[in-house]
Design an enzyme around this catalytic site. Structure first.
Site: not given
Ligand code: BEZ
Length: 210
Positions: A45
């Site tokens: 994210c």
């Molecule tokens: C991420 O944004 O890295 C992420 C968020 C939830 C689960 C796996 C990755």
């Protein structure tokens, strides 16, 4: 219930990093990209929000507002902003909706319980000037999105909204387009003075109209 192509994008009121908004009023007669991401302070994210911030001027050029959402509270969004700029070199330049009670996430079906009970998936809604949903995408948490592809799709959507054309596989702005089957050859000769090539009777290509 799922929000589908052609539906009116549901309106809502929410708190964001730029203050409270009413979605339709905030959007006005522009286009909009409403997207969700799973959580703040997560790696993929962080890269996504920086990538989108880097492209903000290109969305502006297309009269398209960008707004993100996750189920974290607005205070967490504000704390995370510094990390996004630190890691990607791009400060957050669009609002992030705080949706701790999952009101907006439920409205747009952004929580898929067999993927996660609590976090939003990576949903994207492209919404037209008329508030109608023009495109939906759903990515899993583990795969960051390609925001250049979103710009390409918006170019296609805005072009096909103005002209009786469709865009072929892997089309890029400036390349030839397809005349929609509902237009007869006779009409096509009038609408597209540059002419067209019929590769098949149902597959007629012409220069991209302006
Ligand atoms: C991420 O944004 O890295 C992420 C968020 C939830 C689960 C796996 C990755």
């Amino acid at each position: 219930m799922a929000v589908r192509l052609g539906d009116e994008a549901p309106d809502f009121a929410a708190d964001t990093t730029e203050g409270p908004i009413e979605f339709h009023r905030w959007k006005g007669s522009d286009w909009a990209v409403l997207f969700s991401h799973p959580r703040d302070f997560t790696p993929v994210c962080t890269t996504e929000l920086g990538a989108l911030a880097a492209l903000k001027a290109q969305f502006d050029r297309r009269q398209t507002k960008v707004i993100g959402l996750s189920v974290d509270p607005v205070g967490e969004h504000h704390k995370w902003k510094g990390d996004i700029e630190d890691v990607t070199g791009h400060g957050l330049n669009f609002p992030l909706i705080a949706d701790p009670d999952r009101k907006v996430a439920s409205l747009y079906d952004m929580i898929h319980p067999n993927a996660s009970d609590t976090a939003t998936v990576r949903s994207v809604f492209v919404i037209g000037a008329d508030h109608k949903v023009k495109l939906t995408l759903t990515y899993p948490a583990s795969t960051g999105r390609n925001f250049q592809e979103l710009l390409r799709v918006i170019d296609s959507l805005q072009l096909t909204a103005r002209h009786s054309v469709a865009t072929p596989a892997d089309w890029q702005p400036g390349e030839d387009v397809i005349i929609v089957p509902a237009v007869s050859d006779e009409e096509a000769r009038k609408k597209f003075p540059a002419g067209f090539t019929a590769k098949k009777p149902y597959l007629r290509v012409t220069r991209q109209p302006r």
